[in-house]
Scaffold this motif. Sequence first.
Motif, mmCIF file in Angstrom:
data_model
loop_
_atom_site.group_PDB
_atom_site.id
_atom_site.type_symbol
_atom_site.label_atom_id
_atom_site.label_comp_id
_atom_site.label_asym_id
_atom_site.label_seq_id
_atom_site.Cartn_x
_atom_site.Cartn_y
_atom_site.Cartn_z
ATOM 1 N N HIS A 41 0.887 -1.104 -0.007
ATOM 2 C CA HIS A 41 -0.069 -0.035 0.066
ATOM 3 C C HIS A 41 0.826 1.013 0.140
ATOM 4 O O HIS A 41 2.023 1.335 0.583
ATOM 5 C CB HIS A 41 -0.873 0.096 1.237
ATOM 6 C CG HIS A 41 -1.833 -1.503 1.471
ATOM 7 N ND1 HIS A 41 -2.850 -1.341 0.499
ATOM 8 C CD2 HIS A 41 -1.398 -2.332 2.227
ATOM 9 C CE1 HIS A 41 -3.310 -2.462 1.086
ATOM 10 N NE2 HIS A 41 -2.613 -3.033 1.773
ATOM 11 N N GLY A 91 -4.694 10.235 0.930
ATOM 12 C CA GLY A 91 -5.081 9.145 0.173
ATOM 13 C C GLY A 91 -3.815 8.317 -0.611
ATOM 14 O O GLY A 91 -2.703 8.427 0.070
ATOM 15 N N ASN A 92 -4.171 7.654 -1.529
ATOM 16 C CA ASN A 92 -3.117 6.939 -2.412
ATOM 17 C C ASN A 92 -2.095 7.956 -2.719
ATOM 18 O O ASN A 92 -2.366 9.085 -3.411
ATOM 19 C CB ASN A 92 -3.672 6.085 -3.349
ATOM 20 C CG ASN A 92 -4.477 5.017 -2.964
ATOM 21 O OD1 ASN A 92 -4.195 4.306 -1.886
ATOM 22 N ND2 ASN A 92 -5.481 4.856 -3.522
ATOM 23 N N THR A 147 -1.261 6.238 11.042
ATOM 24 C CA THR A 147 -1.960 7.418 10.597
ATOM 25 C C THR A 147 -2.871 8.200 11.653
ATOM 26 O O THR A 147 -2.824 9.460 11.899
ATOM 27 C CB THR A 147 -2.733 7.326 9.395
ATOM 28 O OG1 THR A 147 -2.004 6.791 8.431
ATOM 29 C CG2 THR A 147 -3.371 8.445 8.944
ATOM 30 N N LYS A 160 0.519 5.232 0.682
ATOM 31 C CA LYS A 160 -0.378 6.359 1.191
ATOM 32 C C LYS A 160 0.513 7.787 1.386
ATOM 33 O O LYS A 160 1.735 7.677 1.655
ATOM 34 C CB LYS A 160 -1.028 6.288 2.513
ATOM 35 C CG LYS A 160 -1.968 5.036 2.408
ATOM 36 C CD LYS A 160 -3.132 5.071 1.735
ATOM 37 C CE LYS A 160 -3.850 3.654 1.648
ATOM 38 N NZ LYS A 160 -5.101 4.139 0.583
ATOM 39 N N ASN A 213 -3.174 2.291 8.885
ATOM 40 C CA ASN A 213 -4.079 3.356 9.423
ATOM 41 C C ASN A 213 -3.787 3.466 10.827
ATOM 42 O O ASN A 213 -4.130 4.675 11.376
ATOM 43 C CB ASN A 213 -5.378 2.427 9.202
ATOM 44 C CG ASN A 213 -5.841 2.457 7.937
ATOM 45 O OD1 ASN A 213 -5.613 3.237 7.012
ATOM 46 N ND2 ASN A 213 -6.741 1.415 7.416
ATOM 47 N N ASN A 241 -5.006 13.472 5.608
ATOM 48 C CA ASN A 241 -4.714 12.195 4.902
ATOM 49 C C ASN A 241 -4.994 12.394 3.426
ATOM 50 O O ASN A 241 -6.208 12.541 3.114
ATOM 51 C CB ASN A 241 -5.563 11.265 5.359
ATOM 52 C CG ASN A 241 -5.211 9.614 4.992
ATOM 53 O OD1 ASN A 241 -4.481 9.673 3.941
ATOM 54 N ND2 ASN A 241 -5.665 8.663 5.869
#
Length: 327
Positions: free
Chosen positions: A32, A152-153, A139, A34, A136, A150
């Motif tokens: 992932h 996102g991607n 974060t 982020k 998460n 945040n």
Amino acid sequence: MEGIDYFDTFSPVVKLTSVRLILSLASAQNWHLKQLDVNNAFLHGDLYEEVYMKLPPGVTATSPNKACLLHKSLYGLKQVSRQWYDKLSSFLLSQDFTQTLGDHSLFTKHNGDNITIMMVYVDDIILTGNDINDINHITNMLNDRFKIKNLGNLSYFLGFEVARSSEGIHLSQRKYALDLLNETGMLNAAPVGTPMNFSTKVCYQGDPVDDPAAFRRLIGTLIYLTNTRPDITYAVHRLSQHVTSPTKLHHQAAFRILHYIKQTPGQGIYTLTLKAYSDSDWAGCPDSRKSTTRYIVYLGGSPISWKSKKRSIVSHNSSKAEYCALS
């Protein structure tokens, strides 16, 4: 002491080689990715110096010659970036992150078979790992401690456009390149197929340019573009050696690079076999007789590190074989 309001100002940021390496790993391992941004990051730092400031407008002093003693850093102080880094790194270390010795702005955390990696560039943060729950969790902890956005991607970071697909991650500076072409009036220029004329030697001879400062700014901009364009690294490196006294020949060579960029402004690098290639010319500089060494390192199909550098040894021996043996 009056007039002295800071001691140290240096603050490390993640190396762009580390960014390319971690993105290559994230692509290969399907991790992932982020992106986070810290709100008002510089206001979180603690001051070690005794700093006073004038009363802000609207604040009335009860007696003359009053000033404010700062307990927290403020934007405008030279040490704010360092104090913010100190605050963030201390927090991450308290959360069982490990600071990488080779890059102090690269933090890793292992939780069993799970791994979380954080890269910090001032107040911009990239988070990657193989477990979205761990990502998460950190974060949320960062948000509770510092208040973050945040984003996102990961898609855009420090001028780098990150496009992810089933084939991997493509890293480019398309907008940066187009802005450069627009600022230099080269947006409608005719493209060329190579960044430099390799049959022409770039030397110190020639008429000086009318605006050396503009030439230096252009070379500095091109140097940043080499972070995703290894194809122009050698040409830009050769010109960067002449920024103190550029000539019109150097100016023409720099604009040839812009003509080349015009052909493929969106060209970048794709992000696991590790391969490295190197090359060195023989007394390639006509002024100093020094050779230029180049190398490029690939992880998978993506280049992660490259450099072009003039050697410090003068090539004065007539035997190339003997020179290579000494090297």
